[in-house]
Write an enzyme that holds these catalytic residues in place. Structure first.
Site, short mmCIF file in Angstrom:
data_model
loop_
_atom_site.label_atom_id
_atom_site.label_comp_id
_atom_site.label_asym_id
_atom_site.label_seq_id
_atom_site.Cartn_x
_atom_site.Cartn_y
_atom_site.Cartn_z
N GLU A 13 -26.31 -24.58 9.94
CA GLU A 13 -27.60 -24.04 8.62
C GLU A 13 -29.09 -23.92 9.85
OE1 GLU A 13 -28.71 -24.31 3.52
OE2 GLU A 13 -28.67 -25.94 5.21
N LYS A 39 -24.78 -18.12 0.28
CA LYS A 39 -25.12 -19.52 -0.72
C LYS A 39 -25.29 -19.44 -1.37
CE LYS A 39 -27.52 -24.23 0.93
NZ LYS A 39 -29.33 -24.73 1.05
N CYS A 93 -24.39 -26.13 3.23
CA CYS A 93 -24.96 -28.10 3.09
C CYS A 93 -25.19 -28.50 1.73
CB CYS A 93 -26.75 -27.61 3.07
SG CYS A 93 -27.60 -28.84 3.03
#
Length: 281
Positions: free
Chosen positions: A57, A130, A170
């Site tokens: 990321e 995301k 993440c």
């Protein structure tokens, strides 16, 4: 579910073993510097035999303030960071996962935090925005990704020779329902920039849990070190097998966590403990 089968194997029911590598970086506010560092690590991975390489990321940019990423955002399908990823995939003939980069979204002051996947011919085969946005406050530490990022809304998978691959990023790691929504996958990707505090406490535990409960491999590229913006990231990029065993890990600093995604090993685990077939919800 948004899925792409571009560059899929001719027989999707017969996945083959593939060498994979998770890249660990310590990215800076300089995009050019970061792309050069990524290029060196991609080349190392390819030279070592990796056929799928995943970047962390924010591989291209770790700004000094959250809003700085808005200034380097790109339109979908057009921009130097996307050109870099496509070119690197083609040059090394690998599946390349560009951890995340900022893409234009409907909000003028925010971006999508997007993972982009390119096939060995340089063609983009998947994009994932995301979904879950990190928010943490304790003492002097404070993070709120929603200030500069607009969340995505769709789970995404793509096909590779090793089988179906699921995308996540993440903070998504803390939400097991996302991984169930991916369906039957052989590999989960989790490019991340976990903070030192939360990573030390939960990173490995969560990665191994996702591998065990979904009975698949998990490949987790990471940011790992002290960044110019003062932020410390946990690192520990790793590859985890379907039994929850850590096959390789890079504790801190730039490097590669690599190994084999073996469909036979996956089948053995699922045959011995058919938990996926026992699901009732």
């Amino acid at each position: 579910m948004n899925a792409s089968a571009t560059n899929a194997p001719a027989d999707a029911d017969a996945p083959v073993a593939m060498q994979v590598a998770a890249v660990q970086m310590v990215s800076t506010p300089d995009v050019g510097e970061n792309l050069n560092a990524a290029a060196e690590l991609i080349a190392r991975a390819a030279d070592d035999g990796a056929e799928l390489v995943a970047l962390p990321e924010y591989f291209c940019f770790m700004g000094r303030a959250d809003h700085e990423k808005v200034a380097i955002r790109e339109h979908d399908g057009d921009g130097p960071i996307q050109d870099f990823l496509s070119g690197q995939a083609l040059r090394h003939r690998v599946y390349l996962v560009g951890g995340t980069l900022p893409l234009v979204c409907p909000d003028p002051d925010r971006v999508f935090n997007s993972s982009m996947v390119y096939g060995p011919d340089g063609t983009r085969i998947a994009r994932y925005d995301k979904i879950h946005l990190f928010n943490f406050r304790r003492g002097d530490e404070s993070y709120d990704e929603a200030l500069s990022i607009r969340p995505g809304g769709e789970p995404v998978t793509f096909e590779a020779p090793l089988g179906r691959v699921g995308l996540s990023t993440c903070y998504d790691l803390r939400f097991p329902e996302l991984y169930r929504a991916l369906g039957d996958v052989h590999l989960i990707l989790v490019p991340a920039a976990f903070t030192y505090t939360t990573g030390k406490a939960h990173w490995e535990t969560l990665l191994r849990a996702r591998a065990i409960e979904n009975q698949c491999y998990v490949l987790a590229p990471a940011q790992g070190g002290r960044h110019p913006n003062g932020r410390s990231t946990w690192g520990h990029a790793m590859l985890v097998d379907p039994w929850g065993e850590v096959l390789d890990v890079v504790p801190e600093g730039p490097g590669l966590a690599a190994g084999t995604v073996d469909p036979q090993r996956l089948a053995e685990v699922r045959a011995a403990l058919p938990a996926l077939r026992h699901r009732v919800m």
